[in-house]
Each structure stands twice: as structure tokens, then as C-alpha cells.
Design a protein around this motif. Sequence first.
Motif, PDB file in Angstrom:
ATOM      1  N   ILE A 127      16.442  -9.564   0.295  1.00  0.00           N
ATOM      2  CA  ILE A 127      15.019  -9.855   0.130  1.00  0.00           C
ATOM      3  C   ILE A 127      14.480  -9.190  -1.123  1.00  0.00           C
ATOM      4  N   ARG A 128      14.966  -7.980  -1.407  1.00  0.00           N
ATOM      5  CA  ARG A 128      14.480  -7.286  -2.601  1.00  0.00           C
ATOM      6  C   ARG A 128      14.923  -8.005  -3.872  1.00  0.00           C
ATOM      7  N   TYR A 130      15.560 -11.273  -3.945  1.00  0.00           N
ATOM      8  CA  TYR A 130      14.822 -12.532  -3.875  1.00  0.00           C
ATOM      9  C   TYR A 130      13.406 -12.383  -4.432  1.00  0.00           C
ATOM     10  N   ALA A 131      12.766 -11.228  -4.149  1.00  0.00           N
ATOM     11  CA  ALA A 131      11.391 -11.016  -4.599  1.00  0.00           C
ATOM     12  C   ALA A 131      11.263 -11.226  -6.114  1.00  0.00           C
ATOM     13  N   TRP A 132      12.327 -10.909  -6.856  1.00  0.00           N
ATOM     14  CA  TRP A 132      12.249 -11.014  -8.317  1.00  0.00           C
ATOM     15  C   TRP A 132      12.350 -12.443  -8.815  1.00  0.00           C
ATOM     16  N   ILE A 133      12.849 -13.368  -8.017  1.00  0.00           N
ATOM     17  CA  ILE A 133      12.939 -14.757  -8.487  1.00  0.00           C
ATOM     18  C   ILE A 133      11.537 -15.276  -8.762  1.00  0.00           C
ATOM     19  N   GLY A 134      10.615 -15.021  -7.830  1.00  0.00           N
ATOM     20  CA  GLY A 134       9.245 -15.490  -7.998  1.00  0.00           C
ATOM     21  C   GLY A 134       8.515 -14.791  -9.135  1.00  0.00           C
ATOM     22  N   ILE A 135       8.945 -13.571  -9.459  1.00  0.00           N
ATOM     23  CA  ILE A 135       8.263 -12.838 -10.526  1.00  0.00           C
ATOM     24  C   ILE A 135       8.771 -13.278 -11.905  1.00  0.00           C
ATOM     25  N   SER A 137      10.576 -16.091 -12.848  1.00  0.00           N
ATOM     26  CA  SER A 137      10.791 -17.488 -13.230  1.00  0.00           C
ATOM     27  C   SER A 137       9.756 -17.917 -14.277  1.00  0.00           C
ATOM     28  N   GLU A 139       7.414 -20.133 -14.336  1.00  0.00           N
ATOM     29  CA  GLU A 139       6.021 -20.183 -13.868  1.00  0.00           C
ATOM     30  C   GLU A 139       5.689 -18.930 -13.053  1.00  0.00           C
ATOM     31  N   GLY A 140       6.549 -17.934 -13.124  1.00  0.00           N
ATOM     32  CA  GLY A 140       6.416 -16.772 -12.243  1.00  0.00           C
ATOM     33  C   GLY A 140       5.254 -15.866 -12.594  1.00  0.00           C
ATOM     34  N   PHE A 141       5.093 -14.814 -11.761  1.00  0.00           N
ATOM     35  CA  PHE A 141       3.941 -13.933 -11.900  1.00  0.00           C
ATOM     36  C   PHE A 141       3.940 -13.178 -13.218  1.00  0.00           C
ATOM     37  N   GLN A 144       2.804 -15.582 -15.928  1.00  0.00           N
ATOM     38  CA  GLN A 144       1.380 -15.858 -15.738  1.00  0.00           C
ATOM     39  C   GLN A 144       0.526 -14.708 -16.257  1.00  0.00           C
ATOM     40  N   ILE A 167      17.239  -6.004 -14.531  1.00  0.00           N
ATOM     41  CA  ILE A 167      16.045  -5.656 -13.762  1.00  0.00           C
ATOM     42  C   ILE A 167      16.393  -5.578 -12.270  1.00  0.00           C
ATOM     43  N   TYR A 171      16.201  -2.177  -9.993  1.00  0.00           N
ATOM     44  CA  TYR A 171      15.297  -2.204  -8.854  1.00  0.00           C
ATOM     45  C   TYR A 171      16.007  -1.840  -7.550  1.00  0.00           C
TER      46      TYR A 171
ATOM     47  N   PHE B  18       6.558  -0.124  -9.569  1.00  0.00           N
ATOM     48  CA  PHE B  18       7.766  -0.930  -9.779  1.00  0.00           C
ATOM     49  C   PHE B  18       8.493  -1.180  -8.459  1.00  0.00           C
ATOM     50  N   PRO B  22       6.749  -5.825  -6.239  1.00  0.00           N
ATOM     51  CA  PRO B  22       7.474  -7.056  -5.884  1.00  0.00           C
ATOM     52  C   PRO B  22       7.402  -7.391  -4.404  1.00  0.00           C
ATOM     53  N   MET B  23       7.521  -6.370  -3.541  1.00  0.00           N
ATOM     54  CA  MET B  23       7.468  -6.645  -2.104  1.00  0.00           C
ATOM     55  C   MET B  23       6.060  -7.020  -1.680  1.00  0.00           C
ATOM     56  N   LEU B  26       5.422 -10.596  -2.422  1.00  0.00           N
ATOM     57  CA  LEU B  26       6.120 -11.402  -1.421  1.00  0.00           C
ATOM     58  C   LEU B  26       5.280 -11.514  -0.149  1.00  0.00           C
ATOM     59  N   THR B  38       3.886 -19.806  -6.530  1.00  0.00           N
ATOM     60  CA  THR B  38       3.245 -18.919  -7.496  1.00  0.00           C
ATOM     61  C   THR B  38       1.784 -19.279  -7.753  1.00  0.00           C
ATOM     62  N   VAL B 224      17.676 -19.675  -0.629  1.00  0.00           N
ATOM     63  CA  VAL B 224      17.112 -19.026  -1.818  1.00  0.00           C
ATOM     64  C   VAL B 224      17.758 -19.544  -3.103  1.00  0.00           C
ATOM     65  N   VAL B 228      12.463 -20.410  -4.735  1.00  0.00           N
ATOM     66  CA  VAL B 228      11.592 -19.647  -3.853  1.00  0.00           C
ATOM     67  C   VAL B 228      10.973 -20.600  -2.832  1.00  0.00           C
ATOM     68  N   SER B 236      10.699 -12.853   5.090  1.00  0.00           N
ATOM     69  CA  SER B 236      10.830 -11.554   4.432  1.00  0.00           C
ATOM     70  C   SER B 236       9.733 -10.612   4.895  1.00  0.00           C
TER      71      SER B 236
END
Lengths: 295, 268
Positions: A127-128, A130-135, A137, A139-141, A144, A167, A171, B18, B22-23, B26, B38, B224, B228, B236
Motif C-alpha cells: 500500500i505504501r 501504491y500510494a506513490w503511483i497516484g502522486i 503519475s 496527472e498526479g498530485f 498538479q 523515491i 520512502y 514525507f 502519501p498515506m 490515499l 486525482t 494496482v 490507481v 488501503s
Amino acid sequence: MRRLLVGIPYLWLLVLFLVPFGIVAKISLSDVAIAIPPYTPTLDLSGGWSAIRAYFAELDFENFAFLASDDLYWKAYLSSLKIAAISTFLTLLVGFPMAYAMARAPAAWRPALLMLVILPFWTSFLIRVYAWIGILSTEGFLNQFLLWIGVINEPLTILNTNLAVYIGIVYTYLPFMILPIYSTLEKMDGSLLEAAEDLGCSRAQAFWLITVPLARPGIIAGSFLVFIPTLGEFVIPSLLGGSGTLMIGKVLWEEFFNNRDWPVASAVAIILLLILIIPIVLFQKNQQRQAEAEK
Amino acid sequence: MNRLSTFNIVSLTLGFAFLYIPMLILVIYSFNESKLVTVWAGFSTKWYGELLQNEAMIDAAWVTVKVAFLSSSLATILGTMAAYVMVRRGRFFGRTLFSGMIYAPLVMPEVITGLSLLLLFIAIGLDRGVLTIVLAHTTFAMCYVSVVVSSRLISFDDSLEEAALDLGATQWEAFRLVTLPIIAPAVISGWLLAFTLSLDDLVIASFTSGPSATTLPIKIFSSVRLGVSPEINALSTIIIAIVTVGVLTASIISKRQITRRLQEEAAA
């Protein structure tokens, strides 16, 4: 009673740890075949002594010769070493200041700070990552945010590159770096620094001449705790890395699951183990030295 | 020395940001109305509803918990035995090999452990399923348990056991009535560690599971890989919540026990 106590865990580890390695070693010397299981030769004890001799005669180092001749494997080993070394260094850069600040924090805060470092370690590794995929990518955070504050005009490509792998490793492995460094720094006597400053050291000099040498066992232990598992890492390069990210854990996985080449996958595993022996032995020596110093 | 300099405050703030942002993202986006992960489109709990409807996911969660419970319990028994043997039983035939086999799985890359166990199961003709995952997880988890338990065994005096033996206890009674209560906290943390390691494991489970048994990490990983998804965010969040509550409860309980012990010692 005593025999059972020794015997049960011993037997368990023999059957489920040592024997499997024997099998890996044996299959790494076999040839791939279109059969079930997909390698040859297989041992047929009913053939008697001559069958056993024929069996051993068919084992050879062909797969290792193949690994040595194909560029892909060399590059994968070297790039795993490079990625592991760079990310260990980056983890140290992020982890040391945190460990240092935790050790300098008021004693009443320390248990809570330690808890905050350990908590992510108990949370699912997958999960940790996975969290970075959304950040990361396109169009990620992160993109943005950077577009919004106007630092960049075009989104950056970070996901599926080596940068994303670095990264991800920093992490997920950060607690392994912070904890050993913190435990050496916490024991440090603060008056040493005062003495150094009284004797004319600048703060920076005192840091390099006193704090860093005293923290060295922790720095070494933390670095190995990051470097060793990173070398065979599979999840991070396969989720965050791209097609250009070569890591040996991923190569082994693909050799086994996608190409169904069990003998080559086994040979890849054996070489990875041989490479790991050096850092593992160095790590053990460091731990022993530290244990003796504490006596 | 007890006042934090600005530099230290900055490094702690940045470091924990940091670790936790990220969590946090999520968790927040698991309550997002939109399927686009997103883009925020309003608060909704619909992904949790969909998750509970997803039977494949629920089945996988059940298999995972079952495997984790069985393997951590087995690993705790075997690991405690191994630790006791290593710390208290002095020399025996093949001791070096034994200690090597206990420490090696801790540094072994997961891909190698998984590959070697799979090859073993195929060689002996064992069908892959819940049983093979339990065997695999028990093997690496018992090594972690034995490290945790032996550090506790080393730190307490074996004269307590000797006293019990002198007073007529059998070895088993001495272990059960004297040693076990003293090492109990370490045994419990060993069990918890083994349980989490098993819940979390993707690589070894992928090698040793068959079509009849899919664990949650395998399920999460395969979904995954396609990108996402808000459902995985919801899952999660549930996992993060359970772990946080679990770890905090465990630490509060152990802190209370330590304070009580200190009070008792002070009173005595």
C-alpha cells in the motif's frame, strides 16, 4: 524431550529452507524442456545406480555460461547494484537528519517520535508503494501541485522512471535507516560536543569530528539494512519503475512466470545470492564489533 | 541540549510530512465521489460499498487472515523453540548450521525464498493452496520470532530457571511456570510481527499460492498494475486504520505494564 526441542525446528528448517536451496542449485544446472516440470533431467531412482550416474552427467553450467554471454543479465546485476547504492545513499541523506533531530528532542517526546517512525513499517508495504503511483503519475498530485504554483509548465514524467524507484525505496526503507542511527545517537554524551566547542571547534567541525564517528556503527548498520533487501527488490521496480528499470528481482520473476525458463531463473537466483554474500558478511562483522564494543 | 534548533525542527517536520502525506492523500481520496482518483468531486463512501460487494476481494481477505493466523501461530511455537535451544541449550550437533538457517531467511531476497519453496512443493508433488502458503510463511516468520524471543531470553538471568529445577520442578514445569511468563511479552510481539509479515507478503505468496487460494496482496497487486483505483484506496484506508488502532493499543498496553512493574518494584 530435549531431542524434540532441538529436532522439530531443526527438521523444519532443513526441509523448508536448506533442501529447497539444493533444488534451486540443481535446477540451475539442468536444461529447460517442454515438459512438466519444465526442465531435464529429472531423477528416476527406479533406474538404479546407472540412472543416478546418467543424471549427474547431464548437469552442466550451460545456464551460467548463458547468463555471462547475454548482456541483459550483466546489465541487470550492475543496475541493481547501482540502484541499491544510490537509494541507500539517498535514504541516509533523508534519514540522518531525522534520527539526529529525534535524538536531540526532549526525552518526553522521544517515544512518540519513535512510534511515528515505526508505525508506517507496520502498514502494508504494498500500500505504501501504491500510494506513490497516484502522486507521481502525469496527472498526479505532485504534477498538479507544481503546475499550480507555476514551477513547471508541462507535467513531468516521474512514474515509470528510475527516479520513481528511488523515491519508493527511500520512502519504504526509511525506518530501517532511522532506527539504528537514532539508537547510536541517543546514547551519545552531549557534553562531548560542549567540550569540543570549548576547545575551539566550530559547530560543523564538532559534528564531523565527534557526532559522525560516534554514529558510524548506526550509519553502517542502517545502510546495510537498506542495501541488502533493495538489491533483490521486486515490488518497487515493477510498480514504480518503467521498462527501462532493470533490477534482478524483476528479471528473475519474469524469467520464471513469463518465460517459464526455470533453469535460467534458478541460475539468476544463485548468482544473486553469491553477490549478496559480501554485504551480508560485512554487515555481520559490523554487528559483532558493535556488540563487543557495548560489553 | 534539550531545546530543538530550527534545523532539527525543519528536518523532523519535512521527514514526517514525507512519511505521512502519501498515506493521508490515499485516505482522503478514498472518500472521493469521482472514479478519477486525482480529481476531487465531492465526498462519498460509495467505494467502500462497492468494496464490500466485491466477493473476490472478500474471499481473498478471508484467505489472507486465515493464512496469517495459522502461520504466525506455528511460527511462534517453532521460533520460540528455536530461540530457547540457541540461548539455553549450549552445544549440540550441527549448532552452526542451525544458527545459519535461522539468520539466513532474514536477509534472503523474497524472490529467492519464493522460488526455492515453489520448486520444493513441485518436487514433492504438493498441490499449491492455503497449506503451501502457510508452510512458506511459517518458515520465514519463525526466524523473525526467534530473533525477537532470543533477545529477551539473553537479557534475563537463567538462575531463575535453575532455582526452579533445584526446587524440584521438571524442565517442562520450569519452562512453563518461570521462563514463559518472563518471555511472554517477546513471544506476543513475535506473534504480532509474524502476523503482519504474513498479511503483507506478496512475493512469496505469489510463488507458493495456487489458483485455489489468492491472498489480498496478490489481488491488490494485480489490480494496482492497471493503475490507481478508488476501490483499492478504500481497502488501503481500512488496512491503515486497523494497523494504526492495533499498534497504538499494543503500545498503550505495554506502556501500562511497564509503569505497573516500575510501581511494584518501587513499592517492594
